[in-house]
Design a protein around this motif. Structure first.
Motif, PDB file in Angstrom:
ATOM      1  N   ALA A  30       0.827  -1.211   0.000  1.00 49.74           N
ATOM      2  CA  ALA A  30       0.000   0.000   0.000  1.00 49.74           C
ATOM      3  C   ALA A  30       0.861   1.260   0.000  1.00 49.74           C
ATOM      4  CB  ALA A  30      -0.928  -0.005   1.212  1.00 49.74           C
ATOM      5  N   GLU A  31       1.880   1.300   0.860  1.00 51.66           N
ATOM      6  CA  GLU A  31       2.763   2.471   0.966  1.00 51.66           C
ATOM      7  C   GLU A  31       3.480   2.758  -0.341  1.00 51.66           C
ATOM      8  OE1 GLU A  31       5.502   1.546   4.106  1.00 51.66           O
ATOM      9  OE2 GLU A  31       3.942   1.663   5.662  1.00 51.66           O
ATOM     10  N   ALA A  49      -8.302 -10.482   4.720  1.00 52.02           N
ATOM     11  CA  ALA A  49      -7.479  -9.745   5.679  1.00 52.02           C
ATOM     12  C   ALA A  49      -6.381  -8.960   4.967  1.00 52.02           C
ATOM     13  CB  ALA A  49      -6.879 -10.709   6.700  1.00 52.02           C
ATOM     14  N   GLN A  50      -5.843  -9.515   3.893  1.00 50.77           N
ATOM     15  CA  GLN A  50      -4.815  -8.816   3.124  1.00 50.77           C
ATOM     16  C   GLN A  50      -5.368  -7.522   2.543  1.00 50.77           C
ATOM     17  OE1 GLN A  50      -3.914 -11.959   0.379  1.00 50.77           O
ATOM     18  NE2 GLN A  50      -2.483 -12.965   1.790  1.00 50.77           N
ATOM     19  N   TRP A  51      -6.546  -7.613   1.920  1.00 49.51           N
ATOM     20  CA  TRP A  51      -7.144  -6.416   1.337  1.00 49.51           C
ATOM     21  C   TRP A  51      -7.488  -5.401   2.425  1.00 49.51           C
ATOM     22  CZ3 TRP A  51      -6.993  -3.829  -2.840  1.00 49.51           C
ATOM     23  CH2 TRP A  51      -7.831  -2.731  -2.993  1.00 49.51           C
ATOM     24  N   ASN A  59      -5.851   4.269   3.217  1.00 50.64           N
ATOM     25  CA  ASN A  59      -6.691   5.316   3.813  1.00 50.64           C
ATOM     26  C   ASN A  59      -5.898   6.170   4.799  1.00 50.64           C
ATOM     27  OD1 ASN A  59      -9.175   4.957   2.466  1.00 50.64           O
ATOM     28  ND2 ASN A  59      -9.672   3.213   3.771  1.00 50.64           N
ATOM     29  N   GLU A  60      -5.081   5.530   5.640  1.00 52.73           N
ATOM     30  CA  GLU A  60      -4.253   6.255   6.607  1.00 52.73           C
ATOM     31  C   GLU A  60      -3.323   7.246   5.913  1.00 52.73           C
ATOM     32  OE1 GLU A  60      -2.035   3.391   8.882  1.00 52.73           O
ATOM     33  OE2 GLU A  60      -3.831   2.630   9.904  1.00 52.73           O
ATOM     34  N   LEU A  61      -2.829   6.855   4.740  1.00 46.40           N
ATOM     35  CA  LEU A  61      -1.889   7.692   3.993  1.00 46.40           C
ATOM     36  C   LEU A  61      -2.594   8.702   3.088  1.00 46.40           C
ATOM     37  CD1 LEU A  61       0.642   4.868   3.017  1.00 46.40           C
ATOM     38  CD2 LEU A  61       0.979   6.669   4.740  1.00 46.40           C
ATOM     39  N   ASP A  66      -8.333   1.418  -4.657  1.00 46.44           N
ATOM     40  CA  ASP A  66      -8.983   0.976  -5.889  1.00 46.44           C
ATOM     41  C   ASP A  66      -8.976  -0.550  -5.971  1.00 46.44           C
ATOM     42  OD1 ASP A  66      -9.945   0.538  -8.439  1.00 46.44           O
ATOM     43  OD2 ASP A  66      -8.227   1.472  -9.462  1.00 46.44           O
ATOM     44  N   PRO A  67     -10.104  -1.185  -5.625  1.00 50.73           N
ATOM     45  CA  PRO A  67     -10.121  -2.655  -5.660  1.00 50.73           C
ATOM     46  C   PRO A  67      -9.939  -3.242  -7.055  1.00 50.73           C
ATOM     47  CG  PRO A  67     -12.303  -1.791  -5.149  1.00 50.73           C
ATOM     48  CD  PRO A  67     -11.367  -0.623  -5.170  1.00 50.73           C
TER      49      PRO A  67
END
Length: 195
Positions: A30-31, A49-51, A59-61, A66-67
């Motif tokens: 994600a980062e 759990a991975q997704w 979201n935090e960043l 985008d799925p």
């Protein structure tokens, strides 16, 4: 961990597979804005759990989630009858059993007594559980039902990656891929689009 950086600038899209149930690998992907890939040898609950880990970190960043870029790998075989699929899955040294016995043996880094019956090795390594959790095999209707159940569990995703396995002959695999493309993908794709 440190990853090698691409020489080309701008670099092509990068993807990375996830095997653990979420956590640091998903967050790293994600980062670094890589394409997330859920491995074919993990249960559906791990993929979910991975997704969730990936999306939470994005979201935090403050980054787009985008799925449609998410790839979900599964071991899929479309057969002419459910009995054919059941026979393949029941074979203690069949292609799927052999695959999961090898993966689980390597993962445990365990030495095995080569004279031990294959059925005992399969039991020791939980191969039957892996087949149940990670292989979708059967008629087109059965495969559609299982993939829709998977989508209902994990949510919307972009690409289903059907993992290739080595068969004694290519006709079984060719028929499976053709049915997956012509019969299964349109039905599952429509379902996923509506999630």
């Amino acid at each position: 961990g440190e990853l090698a950086r691409p020489l080309q600038k701008p670099h092509p899209p990068l993807a990375m597979a996830m095997a653990s149930p979420g956590g640091s690998t998903a967050e790293l992907i994600a980062e670094r804005s890589m394409i997330p890939i859920s491995a074919n040898f993990v249960p559906t609950a791990f993929a979910k759990a991975q997704w969730e880990s990936y999306a939470t970190k994005r979201n935090e960043l403050g980054l787009k989630v985008d799925p449609s870029i998410w790839r979900v790998c599964r071991n899929v075989l479309v057969t002419g009858s459910q009995a054919e699929a059941d026979e393949i899955l029941a074979d203690p040294d069949g292609v799927f059993s052999h695959y999961f016995r090898y993966l689980r043996g390597v993962a445990k880094m365990t030495r095995f007594d080569q004279s031990q019956p294959i059925e005992d090795l399969n039991e020791q390594l939980g191969v039957a559980k892996a087949l149940d959790a990670c292989v979708i095999a059967g008629t087109a209707e059965h495969v559609i039902e299982r993939l829709i159940d998977m989508a209902d569990t994990i949510g919307r995703f972009g690409t289903l990656v059907s993992v290739g396995h080595d068969w004694d002959g290519t006709d079984r695999w060719e028929r499976s891929i053709r049915s997956l493309a012509e019969d299964v993908a349109p039905m599952v794709g429509n379902h996923v689009d509506q999630l």
